[in-house]
Design a protein around this motif. Structure first.
Motif, PDB file in Angstrom:
ATOM      1  N   MET A   1     -15.174  55.251 -67.509  1.00 16.19           N
ATOM      2  CA  MET A   1     -14.006  55.134 -66.634  1.00 16.19           C
ATOM      3  C   MET A   1     -13.461  56.516 -66.294  1.00 16.19           C
ATOM      4  SD  MET A   1     -11.160  52.412 -66.494  1.00 16.19           S
ATOM      5  CE  MET A   1      -9.708  52.447 -65.476  1.00 16.19           C
TER       6      MET A   1
ATOM      7  N   VAL B   1     -10.335  56.345 -84.889  1.00 13.09           N
ATOM      8  CA  VAL B   1     -10.802  57.598 -84.267  1.00 13.09           C
ATOM      9  C   VAL B   1      -9.809  58.039 -83.189  1.00 13.09           C
ATOM     10  CG1 VAL B   1     -12.665  58.682 -82.960  1.00 13.09           C
ATOM     11  CG2 VAL B   1     -13.204  57.016 -84.748  1.00 13.09           C
TER      12      VAL B   1
ATOM     13  N   MET C   1      -9.215  69.900 -76.581  1.00 13.49           N
ATOM     14  CA  MET C   1     -10.650  70.125 -76.719  1.00 13.49           C
ATOM     15  C   MET C   1     -11.166  70.861 -75.482  1.00 13.49           C
ATOM     16  SD  MET C   1     -11.950  66.399 -77.952  1.00 13.49           S
ATOM     17  CE  MET C   1     -11.362  65.638 -79.469  1.00 13.49           C
TER      18      MET C   1
ATOM     19  N   ARG D   1     -19.001  60.297 -82.036  1.00 13.49           N
ATOM     20  CA  ARG D   1     -18.188  59.412 -82.875  1.00 13.49           C
ATOM     21  C   ARG D   1     -18.436  57.939 -82.587  1.00 13.49           C
ATOM     22  NH1 ARG D   1     -15.021  62.375 -86.559  1.00 13.49           N
ATOM     23  NH2 ARG D   1     -15.433  64.473 -85.850  1.00 13.49           N
ATOM     24  N   VAL D   2     -18.822  57.638 -81.343  1.00 16.89           N
ATOM     25  CA  VAL D   2     -18.965  56.235 -80.979  1.00 16.89           C
ATOM     26  C   VAL D   2     -20.428  55.803 -81.026  1.00 16.89           C
ATOM     27  CG1 VAL D   2     -18.611  54.547 -79.141  1.00 16.89           C
ATOM     28  CG2 VAL D   2     -16.890  56.320 -79.560  1.00 16.89           C
TER      29      VAL D   2
ATOM     30  N   GLN E   1      -2.721  66.184 -80.909  1.00 15.09           N
ATOM     31  CA  GLN E   1      -1.769  66.490 -79.834  1.00 15.09           C
ATOM     32  C   GLN E   1      -0.334  66.328 -80.310  1.00 15.09           C
ATOM     33  OE1 GLN E   1      -2.804  65.036 -75.818  1.00 15.09           O
ATOM     34  NE2 GLN E   1      -4.647  64.231 -76.736  1.00 15.09           N
TER      35      GLN E   1
ATOM     36  N   ASN F   1     -12.441  46.506 -68.281  1.00 11.66           N
ATOM     37  CA  ASN F   1     -12.758  47.064 -69.608  1.00 11.66           C
ATOM     38  C   ASN F   1     -11.616  46.821 -70.594  1.00 11.66           C
ATOM     39  OD1 ASN F   1     -10.932  48.930 -68.690  1.00 11.66           O
ATOM     40  ND2 ASN F   1     -12.162  50.728 -69.208  1.00 11.66           N
TER      41      ASN F   1
ATOM     42  N   ARG G   1     -15.001  46.690 -77.714  1.00 11.47           N
ATOM     43  CA  ARG G   1     -15.448  48.072 -77.905  1.00 11.47           C
ATOM     44  C   ARG G   1     -16.901  48.228 -77.431  1.00 11.47           C
ATOM     45  NH1 ARG G   1     -17.023  51.826 -81.342  1.00 11.47           N
ATOM     46  NH2 ARG G   1     -18.089  50.303 -82.624  1.00 11.47           N
TER      47      ARG G   1
ATOM     48  N   GLN H   1      -3.923  59.263 -72.666  1.00 15.73           N
ATOM     49  CA  GLN H   1      -4.829  59.838 -73.668  1.00 15.73           C
ATOM     50  C   GLN H   1      -5.459  58.746 -74.516  1.00 15.73           C
ATOM     51  OE1 GLN H   1      -5.673  63.188 -74.375  1.00 15.73           O
ATOM     52  NE2 GLN H   1      -4.983  63.327 -72.270  1.00 15.73           N
TER      53      GLN H   1
ATOM     54  N   ARG I   1     -17.607  63.634 -68.629  1.00 14.31           N
ATOM     55  CA  ARG I   1     -17.316  62.976 -69.908  1.00 14.31           C
ATOM     56  C   ARG I   1     -17.749  61.511 -69.879  1.00 14.31           C
ATOM     57  NH1 ARG I   1     -11.159  62.462 -71.963  1.00 14.31           N
ATOM     58  NH2 ARG I   1     -11.026  61.184 -70.083  1.00 14.31           N
ATOM     59  N   ALA I   2     -17.427  60.840 -68.765  1.00 12.23           N
ATOM     60  CA  ALA I   2     -17.816  59.436 -68.651  1.00 12.23           C
ATOM     61  C   ALA I   2     -19.344  59.301 -68.624  1.00 12.23           C
ATOM     62  CB  ALA I   2     -17.196  58.821 -67.398  1.00 12.23           C
TER      63      ALA I   2
ATOM     64  N   MET J   1     -21.606  59.358 -71.894  1.00 18.07           N
ATOM     65  CA  MET J   1     -21.823  58.140 -72.692  1.00 18.07           C
ATOM     66  C   MET J   1     -22.982  57.324 -72.130  1.00 18.07           C
ATOM     67  SD  MET J   1     -19.997  57.638 -75.382  1.00 18.07           S
ATOM     68  CE  MET J   1     -19.704  55.896 -75.707  1.00 18.07           C
TER      69      MET J   1
ATOM     70  N   GLU K   1     -17.479  64.276 -77.776  1.00 15.87           N
ATOM     71  CA  GLU K   1     -16.703  63.585 -78.809  1.00 15.87           C
ATOM     72  C   GLU K   1     -17.121  62.115 -78.953  1.00 15.87           C
ATOM     73  OE1 GLU K   1     -14.660  64.970 -80.857  1.00 15.87           O
ATOM     74  OE2 GLU K   1     -13.705  63.235 -81.786  1.00 15.87           O
ATOM     75  N   ALA K   2     -17.113  61.396 -77.839  1.00 12.58           N
ATOM     76  CA  ALA K   2     -17.436  59.969 -77.923  1.00 12.58           C
ATOM     77  C   ALA K   2     -18.915  59.718 -78.235  1.00 12.58           C
ATOM     78  CB  ALA K   2     -17.008  59.260 -76.644  1.00 12.58           C
TER      79      ALA K   2
ATOM     80  N   ARG L   1     -16.850  48.358 -73.757  1.00 10.07           N
ATOM     81  CA  ARG L   1     -16.353  49.638 -73.227  1.00 10.07           C
ATOM     82  C   ARG L   1     -17.408  50.731 -73.332  1.00 10.07           C
ATOM     83  NH1 ARG L   1     -10.436  49.332 -76.114  1.00 10.07           N
ATOM     84  NH2 ARG L   1      -9.382  48.126 -74.479  1.00 10.07           N
ATOM     85  N   MET L   2     -18.271  50.644 -74.355  1.00 10.49           N
ATOM     86  CA  MET L   2     -19.334  51.641 -74.481  1.00 10.49           C
ATOM     87  C   MET L   2     -20.297  51.577 -73.304  1.00 10.49           C
ATOM     88  SD  MET L   2     -20.115  51.250 -78.536  1.00 10.49           S
ATOM     89  CE  MET L   2     -21.698  52.072 -78.489  1.00 10.49           C
TER      90      MET L   2
ATOM     91  N   ARG M   1      -9.912  54.980 -75.721  1.00 11.31           N
ATOM     92  CA  ARG M   1     -10.356  53.595 -75.892  1.00 11.31           C
ATOM     93  C   ARG M   1     -11.439  53.248 -74.887  1.00 11.31           C
ATOM     94  NH1 ARG M   1      -4.484  51.674 -76.359  1.00 11.31           N
ATOM     95  NH2 ARG M   1      -4.097  52.163 -78.534  1.00 11.31           N
ATOM     96  N   ALA M   2     -11.258  53.725 -73.655  1.00 12.20           N
ATOM     97  CA  ALA M   2     -12.235  53.413 -72.608  1.00 12.20           C
ATOM     98  C   ALA M   2     -13.610  53.970 -72.964  1.00 12.20           C
ATOM     99  CB  ALA M   2     -11.768  53.961 -71.262  1.00 12.20           C
ATOM    100  N   LEU M   3     -13.633  55.025 -73.796  1.00 14.78           N
ATOM    101  CA  LEU M   3     -14.911  55.589 -74.228  1.00 14.78           C
ATOM    102  C   LEU M   3     -15.501  54.816 -75.406  1.00 14.78           C
ATOM    103  CD1 LEU M   3     -13.938  59.348 -73.971  1.00 14.78           C
ATOM    104  CD2 LEU M   3     -15.855  58.299 -72.765  1.00 14.78           C
ATOM    105  N   GLY M   4     -14.790  53.802 -75.867  1.00 13.16           N
ATOM    106  CA  GLY M   4     -15.307  52.967 -76.947  1.00 13.16           C
ATOM    107  C   GLY M   4     -14.903  53.429 -78.336  1.00 13.16           C
ATOM    108  N   MET M   5     -13.938  54.343 -78.430  1.00 18.01           N
ATOM    109  CA  MET M   5     -13.531  54.813 -79.757  1.00 18.01           C
ATOM    110  C   MET M   5     -12.770  53.715 -80.491  1.00 18.01           C
ATOM    111  SD  MET M   5     -12.277  58.712 -79.123  1.00 18.01           S
ATOM    112  CE  MET M   5     -13.229  59.832 -78.094  1.00 18.01           C
TER     113      MET M   5
ATOM    114  N   GLU N   1     -14.280  44.037 -81.659  1.00 22.43           N
ATOM    115  CA  GLU N   1     -15.508  44.815 -81.687  1.00 22.43           C
ATOM    116  C   GLU N   1     -16.319  44.561 -80.410  1.00 22.43           C
ATOM    117  OE1 GLU N   1     -16.351  47.198 -83.486  1.00 22.43           O
ATOM    118  OE2 GLU N   1     -18.461  47.394 -82.942  1.00 22.43           O
TER     119      GLU N   1
ATOM    120  N   PHE O   1      -8.914  65.368 -72.758  1.00 22.69           N
ATOM    121  CA  PHE O   1      -8.238  65.665 -74.016  1.00 22.69           C
ATOM    122  C   PHE O   1      -7.878  67.149 -74.024  1.00 22.69           C
ATOM    123  CE2 PHE O   1     -11.400  62.250 -75.285  1.00 22.69           C
ATOM    124  CZ  PHE O   1     -10.517  61.221 -75.025  1.00 22.69           C
TER     125      PHE O   1
END
Lengths: 278, 264
Positions: free
Chosen positions: B97, A190, B108, B120-121, A199, B55, B89, A177, B165-166, B169, B116-117, B92-93, A182-186, B86, B105
């Protein structure tokens, strides 16, 4: 015609796909369950009546008038008990989240602070902590009303125990999780508040319920600093009338009923959560 | 299939130790836009670890990764500054993946997983994020499940939701780490179909997989990795039909023998 009749007979038997013996087994199962429950309830009834009779009835009998007269007054303390416990459990959850973050922190200062908190609180009696919050803090200039000092002490105490519960809950959230987030850049913040904590919260919800039910009863300790909750009111009603037995009996009964109500509530909540999950 | 464009990912000299165990031994990879590369090899050959180094889910022991305009160097001693964190990060954006066990998640809905990402991202507005997410949910044929929680989905649906989801982004590169290994056999096809469509539409992808048939259909290039090193690479027909290195030959022969999806 004979064939037709026979086959329609079989057809009816087989249309819901089961043998008559299946019905019989299920019915006898229900029957046994009902018998068990009835006998279980009778056992409780006999034991309760017996205990009350042995303790009071044998000596002088229960003073029914006193109970009728003072029951509303004592019951009124239950509202304070529930309010104190409710506020204290919320405070404890907040403390526990930060405590758990601290206990999992790689920063030795933060980790050390959180660990000391847990160790100190778990290493001292709740009653000492309540006295400390009320009398000792007043001596150094922080004068708190009894209800505030008592609620704070309860929150502080339960927060330490629940720190360990939350720590385990956070660690029980699968590593994947965090990786996915993290892989999404959060950012780490967050990841923690949006992905991990919700969770972890679901994992520890049953434990929070247990702690709350325990707190309902531990909150009786704050009567020592004069907070007008359930036990205090029972004492206040029983002492001047020399009916302490009746007063405590009422208080005990109310605690018991509160516990049963919240246990039922918790069981329902858990069942609903179990259904929502996989 | 669009023709290959400029390089979007460049990894050089990637090494990874777990303790004294040398898992990735100096791997390089350059990936061009619209290219689909498949990494194949035995379990434990280091291909997944290599992917996770790209990543920085695993911190490489040495090497440097560049994706689009972001370049990050390995920092095995973890004394990276905040600015370096940073950079990771930011990197990763730019890579999406997809994991072997989905990692959706669970608290959700499918749609919330996808927005979400971006919100928020990337700081997208909710409306904008929903619009993008719905576009990709349509692409993976999950629009009807957008308000379900992952627990209500089949394995194949979960993995397609994870792909959406991937994609939401809008990354430069998509990485798949054995995306069908956790699926029941009858659900593998629907996921591979989505991935194949993506590859043919010109997505830039790196896929770690054991599905040789899929590699043949959808890859531009197949890389065979063994014991943390690149043994052989080439177009799928060449590498899968006439491998040069004896290790590649042995690996593929075992796949054909076991009746796995190596044969056409």
């Amino acid at each position: 015609m004979a064939y037709g009749h026979a086959s329609s007979d079989i057809g009816q038997g087989a249309s819901d796909g089961r043998d008559p013996i299946v019905d019989q087994i299920i019915r006898s199962g229900h029957q046994r369950q009902l018998t068990f429950r009835a006998q279980f309830a009778i056992t409780w009834l006999i034991l309760i009546v017996g205990i009350v009779y042995l303790l009071a009835g044998g000596r002088r009998g229960l003073d029914g008038d006193f109970i009728v007269e003072w029951f509303p007054f004592i019951l009124g303390g239950a509202a304070t008990t529930v309010a104190i416990s409710g506020i204290a459990i919320v405070g404890a959850v907040v403390l526990a989240i930060f405590g758990a973050m601290g206990r999992l922190s790689v920063n030795p200062w933060i980790n050390g602070t959180a660990s000391l908190y847990v160790s100190l609180v778990r290493g001292t009696p709740l009653l000492v902590q309540i006295f400390f919050a009320y009398y000792a803090l007043a001596e150094v200039g922080l004068v708190l009303p009894g209800i505030v000092a008592g609620t704070a002490a309860l929150a502080f105490n339960y927060g330490a125990y629940m720190t360990e519960v939350f720590r385990a809950g956070i660690q029980a959230v699968p590593r994947g999780q965090r990786e996915a987030a993290r892989a999404l850049g959060m950012r780490e913040r967050v990841v923690f508040w949006r992905i991990v904590i919700p969770q972890a919260f679901r994992i520890v919800t049953p434990a929070i319920g247990n702690e709350f039910i325990a707190m309902l009863k531990d909150s009786s300790l704050v009567f020592v600093i004069g907070v007008g909750e359930l036990l205090w009111r029972a004492q206040a009603a029983g002492r001047p009338n020399v009916r302490i037995f009746e007063a405590l009996l009422v208080a005990a009964l109310v605690y018991w009923i509160l516990t049963i109500i919240f246990t039922l509530f918790q069981e329902r909540l858990e069942r609903r959560m179990a259904r929502a999950d996989r | 299939m669009p023709s290959l464009g400029e390089p979007v990912l460049n990894a050089r000299g990637i090494e990874k130790y777990f303790g004294y165990n040398h898992v990735v031994r100096g791997l390089d990879l350059e990936l061009r836009r619209h290219e689909t590369v498949m990494l194949v090899g035995r379990s434990g050959s280091g291909k997944s670890t290599f992917l996770r180094c790209l990543n920085f889910l695993e911190e490489p022991t040495a090497g440097v990764v560049r994706i689009a305009d972001i370049e990050v160097e390995a920092d095995p001693l973890h004394d990276r500054s905040r600015r370096h964190q940073e950079h990771i990060r930011q990197l990763r954006m730019r890579v999406g993946m997809v994991f072997q066990d989905f990692n959706l998640f669970p608290h959700m809905t499918v749609l919330q997983n996808c927005i979400e990402a971006p919100i928020r991202v990337k700081g997208k507005s909710r409306a904008e994020a929903v619009e993008i997410a719905e576009r990709y949910l349509n692409k993976v044929h999950l629009m009807d499940k957008r308000d379900e929680h992952p627990a209500r989905l089949s394995g194949g649906q979960k993995q397609r939701a994870a792909i959406a989801r991937a994609l939401s982004m809008e990354p430069e590169v998509l990485m798949f780490d054995e995306p069908t290994s956790a699926l029941d056999p009858e659900l593998i096809g629907e996921v591979l179909k989505v991935m194949e469509d993506l590859a043919h539409e010109g997505a830039t992808m790196i896929v770690v997989t054991h599905e040789m048939h899929f590699a043949r259909e959808a890859a531009d290039r197949v890389i065979f990795i063994d014991e943390g090193t690149l043994v052989e690479e080439g177009p799928p027909e060449q590498l899968l039909n006439s491998p040069q290195d004896p290790r590649t030959q042995r690996f593929l022969r075992r796949f054909l023998d076991s009746g796995a999806s190596g044969a056409d």
